[in-house]
Each structure stands twice: as structure tokens, then as C-alpha cells.
Design a protein around this motif. Sequence first.
Motif, mmCIF file in Angstrom:
data_model
loop_
_atom_site.group_PDB
_atom_site.id
_atom_site.type_symbol
_atom_site.label_atom_id
_atom_site.label_comp_id
_atom_site.label_asym_id
_atom_site.label_seq_id
_atom_site.Cartn_x
_atom_site.Cartn_y
_atom_site.Cartn_z
ATOM 1 N N VAL A 152 -9.435 1.324 4.619
ATOM 2 C CA VAL A 152 -7.979 1.352 4.680
ATOM 3 C C VAL A 152 -7.554 2.467 5.629
ATOM 4 O O VAL A 152 -7.895 3.639 5.434
ATOM 5 C CB VAL A 152 -7.368 1.566 3.289
ATOM 6 C CG1 VAL A 152 -5.841 1.548 3.369
ATOM 7 C CG2 VAL A 152 -7.862 0.477 2.333
ATOM 8 N N ARG A 153 -6.820 2.081 6.668
ATOM 9 C CA ARG A 153 -6.446 3.031 7.711
ATOM 10 C C ARG A 153 -5.442 4.075 7.204
ATOM 11 O O ARG A 153 -4.643 3.826 6.304
ATOM 12 C CB ARG A 153 -5.823 2.293 8.894
ATOM 13 C CG ARG A 153 -6.767 1.398 9.677
ATOM 14 C CD ARG A 153 -6.056 0.829 10.888
ATOM 15 N NE ARG A 153 -6.925 0.010 11.724
ATOM 16 C CZ ARG A 153 -6.892 -1.318 11.757
ATOM 17 N NH1 ARG A 153 -6.032 -1.979 10.987
ATOM 18 N NH2 ARG A 153 -7.700 -1.987 12.542
ATOM 19 N N ASP A 209 0.792 -1.224 0.000
ATOM 20 C CA ASP A 209 0.000 0.000 0.000
ATOM 21 C C ASP A 209 0.828 1.279 0.000
ATOM 22 O O ASP A 209 0.290 2.356 0.207
ATOM 23 C CB ASP A 209 -0.955 0.050 1.214
ATOM 24 C CG ASP A 209 -2.152 -0.844 1.011
ATOM 25 O OD1 ASP A 209 -2.731 -1.243 2.017
ATOM 26 O OD2 ASP A 209 -2.514 -1.137 -0.138
ATOM 27 N N TYR A 261 -9.638 6.576 8.634
ATOM 28 C CA TYR A 261 -9.433 5.884 7.364
ATOM 29 C C TYR A 261 -9.059 6.832 6.227
ATOM 30 O O TYR A 261 -9.592 7.929 6.107
ATOM 31 C CB TYR A 261 -10.695 5.094 6.992
ATOM 32 C CG TYR A 261 -11.090 4.138 8.088
ATOM 33 C CD1 TYR A 261 -10.293 3.040 8.404
ATOM 34 C CD2 TYR A 261 -12.237 4.352 8.844
ATOM 35 C CE1 TYR A 261 -10.635 2.180 9.429
ATOM 36 C CE2 TYR A 261 -12.586 3.487 9.866
ATOM 37 C CZ TYR A 261 -11.786 2.403 10.159
ATOM 38 O OH TYR A 261 -12.116 1.554 11.178
ATOM 39 N N ASP A 274 -8.254 -2.856 6.479
ATOM 40 C CA ASP A 274 -6.928 -3.181 5.938
ATOM 41 C C ASP A 274 -6.890 -4.601 5.380
ATOM 42 O O ASP A 274 -5.910 -5.329 5.533
ATOM 43 C CB ASP A 274 -5.846 -3.007 7.003
ATOM 44 C CG ASP A 274 -5.472 -1.551 7.227
ATOM 45 O OD1 ASP A 274 -5.858 -0.711 6.392
ATOM 46 O OD2 ASP A 274 -4.802 -1.245 8.222
#
Length: 832
Positions: A284-285, A152, A258, A240
Motif C-alpha cells: 500500500v503506497r 483507505d 509504501y 494498492d
Amino acid sequence: MTGPAADPTETAHAGAQRWHRLRRAFALASLVLLAVPAAAQTPTADAAFEWHQPAQPLSSALTALAVRTGLLLGVDAEVVRGKRAPALQGRYTAREALLQLLEGSGLEAVRGASGGYALRVAAQRAPGPKPQAEAPAAGGALSEVTVTGGRDTGTVTEGTGSYTTDGAIGTATRLELSLRETPQSVSVLTRDRIDDQGLGQISDVLRQAPGLSFVQSGNAGTDANAVYARGFEVENYQVDGIPQAGTWLLQTGDLAFYDRVEVVRGATGLLNGVGTPAATVNLVRKRPGNALQASASFSAGTWNRQRAELDIGGPVTADGRVRARVVAAVQDGDSWIERHHENKRLFYGIVEADLARSTRLSAGFELQRHDNDGVARAGLPLHFSDGSEATYGRSRSAAARWAHSYQDQRQYFAALDHRFDNGWAVHAAFNRSRRAYDDVIGYALRGYMDRATGAGLGLWTNRWNAVPVQNAFDLYASGPFELLGRRHELVLGYNASRTHSDAPLYAGWNVAGFDPWIANFNSWNGDLPAQPQQPVTGRQETATRQSGAYATVRLRPTDALSVIVGARASDWKDVTRTVPLQRAATLTTRSEKGVVTPYAGVVVDLDKHWSAYASYTSIFKPQAGKDRSGTYLDPLEGHAYEAGVKGAFHNDRLNLSAAVFQVKQDNLAVRLDNEFAPDGSAAYRAAKGTTTRGYEFEVAGELLPGWQVGGGFAHSVARDAAGQRLNTQVPKNLLKLFTSYRIASIGNGLTVGGGLNWQSDTYSTGLGPSGHARFTQQAYTTLDLMARYPINKHLAVSVALNNVFDTRYRTSTSSSFYGAPRHLLVTLRGTY
């Protein structure tokens, strides 16, 4: 905090069983690690790498370069902000790749004495050959930063100003693919769009996501609300990439932590194991960056809503190898619905450490605490006692004043990432989720009110509370390999989770000696009947285990053709032990072993902008619904097919897609009107031969410089084998569109935007005193507007006005629960 209690079926052989499972997991982990080629020696300055990197933000491209090559880069976030890097295809050394990425950016790389590079704005030069990276002037200093990381690293939407992403996502297949390369419908709701629209809760962003329909039957925090995609309820939620137990994210989840929300529509059994063919929602953090950044905001709006938020992150060591980020928020406010009050306390912290040049360890904690008073699990009855359709003010609540929902959600997580010099990477993650909740339930949906006297309406009361704990583990390796002179990609992975809950049982909906009837609802203030004492009648322990190994390969027979094939083998087991007081305990065990979920997809590049794709996967999901006799329905099974075209323009800053799909299923649970199982739960029938067909269109990204757009149209209809329409409470057609434009000529740059949500009619049958009435919510449209103005480089004010025309509509066809009237939110945000 202690771990979950033992499985109810554990025997004297439990130790041996645990050892067997541990050996099996260790053996599989070893196989995954062995599948990764051994790390190569540290490359020399002249070592060449094969690059297949899409166009993306320059900061992301430079991070990926540093991760793979170990090149030392001194990067000022302000210098690269808003700049783009071209696609990088071919074989280049680290220095050659750096120069290619800087082409047209107006930046140059300045080399230091130790071999690293710093970036600076290029000096004006006379026409001539393209300059090479040069040494600094005498006395110049290079502040070196080693940029490392793994998964990521190139997909961060925060601060890009975009309503789409040009980075890679892995929610559908675990392969790191761009939106155009993924053979399924994917939407990404970015951080900038979330902030532009003032979206606070996960339910808010799902209302805006293309192809998703939000059916709200009660207040936030209840289990009565659901999201649907392609005609079916969305039940797969991830954080995640790790699946979460239940739908608590939909009920109370906040967006403060997020970076983005990814929605993959269609079946995703390859990674989830079990699930419906609706969609998977992955949150997604946020992560700390390589430069210090901080923001603080205060919001105030209609219904006394107030919210304060603080977000600070960046390096905590001088060399930048250890980074951290902290997000905290508090929120308090009322609602358009009387007696409803909401209070939130939120905290998130994450630390990342570069253990080596290409190894990153991250760990963190998040807390979401929600306290909602005056909560109704549903709205008021849709009909009066004479069978006519009931009408109420939008503020009228079905909730007793004493009804409340308290939820305390805590997550502890850690992940280890390592990238090898040959392009392979290993990711291992652990997530522990502990959710404590206590719901005291009282809402007026019992009986039917006499229009004149206000009598005839009563409360349904209950209570449930527990502390379910989920432990989840995810391990996979991914990377390229060579075959027949072509470069391909492979993912091998394994994930597992165990969820345990031990909850008291209460008297439930009918408490002995309690009179639930309201004397006159027309003058009711929620106080009476008073809260009944719910005696404990027993306990119920539930343990659910799920695990699976999967593999996905992306073959590239030609530059224009990608073939993706994969499969997952899953095990699932659910054990429920019910222990009533003064009666014998009962044990229910359901399990499935070795369930294979195949996946196949093909993507063909038609030209440099357009691709065509097709995909297939199977569907499998054990069901909690029971028939009239109290027997669990057989697992849901079926097949999902999808085909479409995707386009990417302006260096992937604008993404377009169109898709058609078909889903065939057996054993779909269809609720029976006014029928119940022996335990009092709703009764269902298993519909055979159901078919869902539909199509979707989506657009997201930058149409012109400063002009962002996001939205789409979706059509889907589900029918049983006899052609009867199913899930009629979900609209056939949805249209969602939001756009914003920055007018640079006004002051410091004024951004204005607006959006509309339209849905076709919905209906439910089997209603009213007769049990045969039908209620229809006609098609409706809501319009939202926003504006944002930067007072200076560090301070901005934004305004969001929602439901501008004050449209009146119900969000459910099972009870009278109205959507929010016109409301305003003003936010003041400072950034550093």
C-alpha cells in the motif's frame, strides 16, 4: 511511451472484438454505478447518521467523520498525534459524533462563525457536566480545512508507532474489515516496524512476515528466489490492491514508497482470479497528508552500503484541497558475496486533489531502477566430483565478473474515489506498469569440482531481455444496505489486466564454440571464461489477458454474527507466438472462460475481545510447467478451508490469532529430478490428490504502553495421494518474533528491540554426480537487535545489528548459497 503491441492472434475482426469488449466493460461499469443508491442531498447540521466505526487513531476517526458528513475541521497533526478515538456505534449527528470521538482525548472542539470546528487542548475545568462545543473567544479565528477522501482514509500505519493496524483492510474480500472481522489469516507489516528493523527491500520484509518462508537460491534481481506460504510458492503480488504481473516486486522491489505490507495467507481467488493457495502480498503506497511533513535519512553499513532518502508531502494549496508527496532515494553498496555490487535509483510522486467535498482524484508515478553487477542465478554445487558434500567460504560467488542484471520498473497510476452521504463509495483505478530488464547470465553450477585440482566446474550462460507492459483496471462500489431491519454491506466489482511482451530469443545455455569450463575454481576470479556472444535465434511474443467480475456481501443476522459470501467469474487467455530464425513460427493459445471462484466465511463474536471464524474458497490456476513430452500441465484446481479464533485488545492496538487450515489440490506441479522437456525447461508431473494441513499462531501490536511485538509460529506439510511429502525445500515449522520497548526514563526516550527467526530443517534429493544424493539444511536460528535514540525532536539515530551470533546457514537446498553473516546498519533520520 507507446502502448503494447497487438495480440499475435489479432485478425481483421480485431476492431469489432475490441468494440465488443469495450461495450461489455462499459455495461458492467454502468451496472456497478447503478447499484450505488443515488447521492442524498447535502445533510443539514441536525442530520443523523448510523455509525459502525471501530476504535482507531483519532486522526483517522476525524478524517472518516469529515468524509462522511462534510464537517469542516481544522486539525493540527501534532495535537492529535498518538491519541485514540473510541468505537462509535449508534446514531449521531456530525456534532454529536465529534464529541464522542473527542471523549477522553483532552481536546475540545471550538466552533467558528461559518460552522466549522477547530481542535485545541481543553482548558482545565472544575468537575461538572461534560461541556458542549463552544464558540471561540472574541477575535478568535478558525482555520478551516475540509477533510475529504475515500478508500483507505482510516488505515495509515506511518507515525502510529504500532506493529499492527486497527484500521480496515480489503485485500481478502474488498470489504473494509478490521483484522478481527476478516475470516482469514492476515498480517500487516507496518511502516514503523519496517523502519525499526531497517528493512529496505520487499524481500527483507517478507523474511520477517509470519508464516512466510524465503528460499533464496541467487542474488537479488534473479528469478531463482521464491517465497512460500503453507507449503506453496507465493505468486500473487499487488500494489494498492491491483495485481501485478510476475514476481518483480520480490526480485528487486524497494520499500521506500509504501506505508505497509499486507499479507493474506491462503487462497484469494475472489480478487485475483487465478493463484495458488499460498498467500497474497499487497503493498500500500504512501499518500500525502493534510499537514506538511518531511524527512531525510542517511544510512551506512557493512559491505560499503550507503543509502540516502528524502520524503516530503503535504498540501500545495492554501485550502488543502490539493496535496502531494515525493519520495526519492539512492543506494549503493557491495555484498558479503564477492564481486556483487548493487546500485539503486528510486523516485515516487503522487498528487491528490479534492474535486468536491467527497470526491478525490489521485495520480502518480514511480520509478525503480536497479543495476546489479556480479549476479549469480544460483550458488555453487552442493557436492564435489567424488560425491562428498562441498564446503565453501560464505563470500565465494558462482557469478562471472561480467554477469549482471539491469531492471527499470516504471508505474503510472490514477484513481478516482467518491463517497456518497449514505455511506456508499465508488473506486476506479488504472495502473500501467512497464518493466525493462536485461540479464546477462553466467554462473558456475555446471558439473562438479575436483576437490584437489579445482577442475571440473563450468559456467551456465544465457541472456534474456524484454520490456513487458501491463495495463490493469479496477472498478468497484461498496456500501451498506438495509434488509429485514438489519444493516449489511455489499461490494460489486470488476477488474481486468493485459500484459504483453516481445522478447528476443538467444542461443541459450549452449553457445556453439564457447568453452564454459573453469581451469581451476580454487583460484578463479570470475574473469574467464569471458562473456560469450549470445546470437539472436528468434523472437517470442506473449500476450496474457485476465478479467473478472465479483460480488461480496456481508450479512449481519445479529450483532454478534457476520456471514460473508461472494463469487467471481473469470476469463483468462494466454497467447505465445514463437518466431525462430529460418523456421516456421509456432502459436500456442491457452484459455479459460467463465471460471467461477466461490468464497464463504462466517465470523462469530464470542465476547468483546474474541471472535471465531471459518472460511472456504476454491483454487484455480493455469500452469506454465510442462511434462516430459513438452505438454503444459492441466490447471491447478482445489479447495481451501480455514478456521480459527482472533482477539483484539487495548482498543484494537493488540491483535492475536490462531488458525488451522487444509488445502486439497489436483494437478500440483512437482519437478522431476534430472528430467527436462524437449525445449530444455525442467519437466514436471501433475500430482493428484495432494493435501496440505497446518496451523498458525500470530501476535501483533502493543502488549503494554511502549512495548510493541510482532511475530508468529506456522506449521504446514503438503503430501501427495500416496502420503509422500512434497516441497521439502520449504520448512515444516517457522517461528518469527520481533519486539521493541521504549524506555522513557533514558534521556529523550531510548527504544531497544530484538527478534529471532527459527526454521526447521529442509532438504532436496536427486542431487550430486550420481543424481541420487540428498542435501539437508539443518534447523537454524538467527538473532537481530536494534536501538533508536532521538537526539532531539527532529533528529534520531538508529542502529540495526543482524545475525548477531553470525549463524552459518544455506538459504537453498538446490545449491550452495549462504545467508548473510553478521552485519550492521546505522541510520540518521531528520523529520519535520
